[in-house]
Structure formats: structure tokens, C-alpha cells
Design a protein around this motif. Structure first.
Motif, short mmCIF file in Angstrom:
data_model
loop_
_atom_site.label_atom_id
_atom_site.label_comp_id
_atom_site.label_asym_id
_atom_site.label_seq_id
_atom_site.Cartn_x
_atom_site.Cartn_y
_atom_site.Cartn_z
N TYR A 1 0.81 -1.22 0.00
CA TYR A 1 0.00 0.00 0.00
C TYR A 1 0.85 1.27 0.00
CZ TYR A 1 -3.65 -3.31 1.16
OH TYR A 1 -4.51 -4.37 1.13
N ILE A 2 2.14 1.16 0.27
CA ILE A 2 2.99 2.35 0.33
C ILE A 2 4.04 2.41 -0.77
CG2 ILE A 2 2.66 2.68 2.81
CD1 ILE A 2 5.40 1.39 3.25
N CYS A 3 4.15 1.36 -1.58
CA CYS A 3 5.16 1.34 -2.65
C CYS A 3 4.79 0.28 -3.68
CB CYS A 3 6.53 1.03 -2.04
SG CYS A 3 7.87 0.97 -3.24
N GLU B 1 12.65 -4.64 -10.60
CA GLU B 1 13.74 -3.97 -11.31
C GLU B 1 14.09 -2.62 -10.68
OE1 GLU B 1 10.68 -4.58 -13.30
OE2 GLU B 1 11.41 -6.64 -13.20
N ARG B 2 13.20 -2.09 -9.88
CA ARG B 2 13.43 -0.78 -9.25
C ARG B 2 13.68 -0.90 -7.75
NH1 ARG B 2 8.85 2.77 -12.40
NH2 ARG B 2 9.68 2.40 -14.49
N SER B 3 14.03 -2.09 -7.31
CA SER B 3 14.26 -2.34 -5.90
C SER B 3 15.66 -2.88 -5.67
CB SER B 3 13.25 -3.37 -5.37
OG SER B 3 11.94 -2.91 -5.53
N PHE B 4 16.14 -2.69 -4.45
CA PHE B 4 17.42 -3.28 -4.05
C PHE B 4 17.18 -4.69 -3.54
CE2 PHE B 4 18.52 1.31 -3.12
CZ PHE B 4 19.44 1.41 -4.14
N PHE B 5 18.21 -5.51 -3.66
CA PHE B 5 18.18 -6.88 -3.15
C PHE B 5 19.41 -7.12 -2.29
CE2 PHE B 5 15.31 -7.18 -6.66
CZ PHE B 5 14.46 -8.23 -6.38
N ILE B 6 19.23 -7.84 -1.21
CA ILE B 6 20.36 -8.28 -0.39
C ILE B 6 20.26 -9.78 -0.26
CG2 ILE B 6 21.39 -8.27 1.91
CD1 ILE B 6 20.72 -5.39 2.20
N LYS B 7 21.30 -10.48 -0.72
CA LYS B 7 21.35 -11.95 -0.69
C LYS B 7 20.10 -12.57 -1.29
CE LYS B 7 24.52 -12.15 3.17
NZ LYS B 7 24.79 -12.70 4.49
N HIS C 1 17.11 -11.33 -1.49
CA HIS C 1 15.84 -10.90 -0.89
C HIS C 1 15.57 -9.45 -1.25
CE1 HIS C 1 15.46 -14.56 1.46
NE2 HIS C 1 16.76 -14.44 1.76
N GLN C 2 14.39 -9.21 -1.81
CA GLN C 2 14.00 -7.87 -2.23
C GLN C 2 13.66 -7.01 -1.02
OE1 GLN C 2 10.72 -7.83 -4.96
NE2 GLN C 2 10.63 -5.61 -5.07
N PHE C 3 14.11 -5.74 -1.05
CA PHE C 3 13.73 -4.77 -0.01
C PHE C 3 12.22 -4.65 0.00
CE2 PHE C 3 17.25 -1.67 1.32
CZ PHE C 3 18.21 -2.68 1.34
N PRO C 4 11.63 -4.30 1.13
CA PRO C 4 10.17 -4.17 1.20
C PRO C 4 9.63 -2.98 0.42
CG PRO C 4 11.15 -3.64 3.31
CD PRO C 4 12.25 -4.14 2.43
N VAL C 5 10.50 -2.04 0.05
CA VAL C 5 10.11 -0.88 -0.76
C VAL C 5 11.15 -0.68 -1.85
CG1 VAL C 5 8.78 0.30 1.04
CG2 VAL C 5 11.22 0.72 0.87
N ARG D 1 13.72 4.25 -4.62
CA ARG D 1 13.34 5.64 -4.34
C ARG D 1 12.70 5.77 -2.96
NH1 ARG D 1 10.80 7.04 -9.00
NH2 ARG D 1 12.77 7.78 -9.83
N CYS D 2 11.80 4.87 -2.62
CA CYS D 2 11.17 4.90 -1.30
C CYS D 2 12.20 4.61 -0.20
CB CYS D 2 10.01 3.91 -1.23
SG CYS D 2 8.59 4.39 -2.22
N THR D 3 13.14 3.71 -0.46
CA THR D 3 14.21 3.45 0.49
C THR D 3 14.98 4.74 0.77
OG1 THR D 3 14.45 1.17 -0.27
CG2 THR D 3 16.30 2.10 0.94
#
Length: 110
Positions: A6-8, A13-19, A21-25, A28-30
Motif C-alpha cells: 500500500y505504500i510502494c 527492477e526498481r528495488s534493491f536486493f540483499i542476498k 531478498h528484495q527490499f520491502p520498498v 526511491r522509497c528506500t
């Protein structure tokens, strides 16, 4: 329940990943949330007046994220996640300053 939808938009393709796992936002929202948090910490340590000058500074700080988002939306160019994060970070600082000015204005009117 996953409230982040509901917030992002969370486009992979527009998100960061660590190991893997996609960031929850998205990136840009990060940046926005990081900018908000950094500014709030800074503001606890160093206070300054919230006046008309700060209002204009907040507007100027939100210009880069608007330009990045609008030019990408209309297909003028494709932004990168690093640029999305940086413009979001700057915009987040501008947004929190703007919100503090607006909230203080409402409190003073009441």
C-alpha cells in the motif's frame, strides 16, 4: 499481511536486493525513508528555525526526485536504482522539513 504493497509499487527492477531478498520498498522509497530518518536524527542534535527560507529549501530539495520520477514516467530516460535512492534521499529530507513547517503552522493556528 503485507502492508508495504500500500505504500510502494515494489517493482523488482526498481528495488534493491540483499542476498536474493528484495527490499520491502523500491530504491526511491528506500531513499525517502532513509532521508527522513537521517534528518530526524540530525534535527534532534541541531535545531534550526522553520521559517520561509526553510520552506523554500524544502521545495528545492524535492525538485530532483520530481524531475527523476517525471522524466522516467514519461519515457524520456530510464533512471538507475542508485539515482532513485539519491534523489529519494534528498527528497525525503525536503519532505520532512516541509511537513514540519506545515504541522507547526497548523499548531500555531490552533
Amino acid at each position: 499481511m503485507n502492508f508495504t504493497k500500500y505504500i510502494c509499487h515494489r517493482i523488482p527492477e526498481r528495488s534493491f536486493f540483499i542476498k536474493g531478498h528484495q527490499f520491502p520498498v523500491c530504491a526511491r522509497c528506500t531513499g525517502f525513508y532513509a532521508g527522513l530518518i537521517v534528518y530526524l536524527i540530525f534535527n534532534c542534535l541541531y535545531s534550526h528555525p522553520y521559517n520561509l527560507s526553510m520552506f523554500f529549501i524544502s521545495m528545492i530539495l524535492m525538485i530532483p526526485v520530481a524531475v527523476d520520477g517525471v522524466t522516467q514516467y514519461f519515457g524520456s530516460r530510464e533512471s538507475t536504482n542508485n539515482l532513485r535512492f539519491i534523489t529519494g534521499f534528498i527528497g525525503g529530507i525536503g519532505l520532512i522539513i516541509f511537513l514540519k513547517i506545515i504541522i507547526r503552522g497548523f499548531i500555531n493556528v490552533l
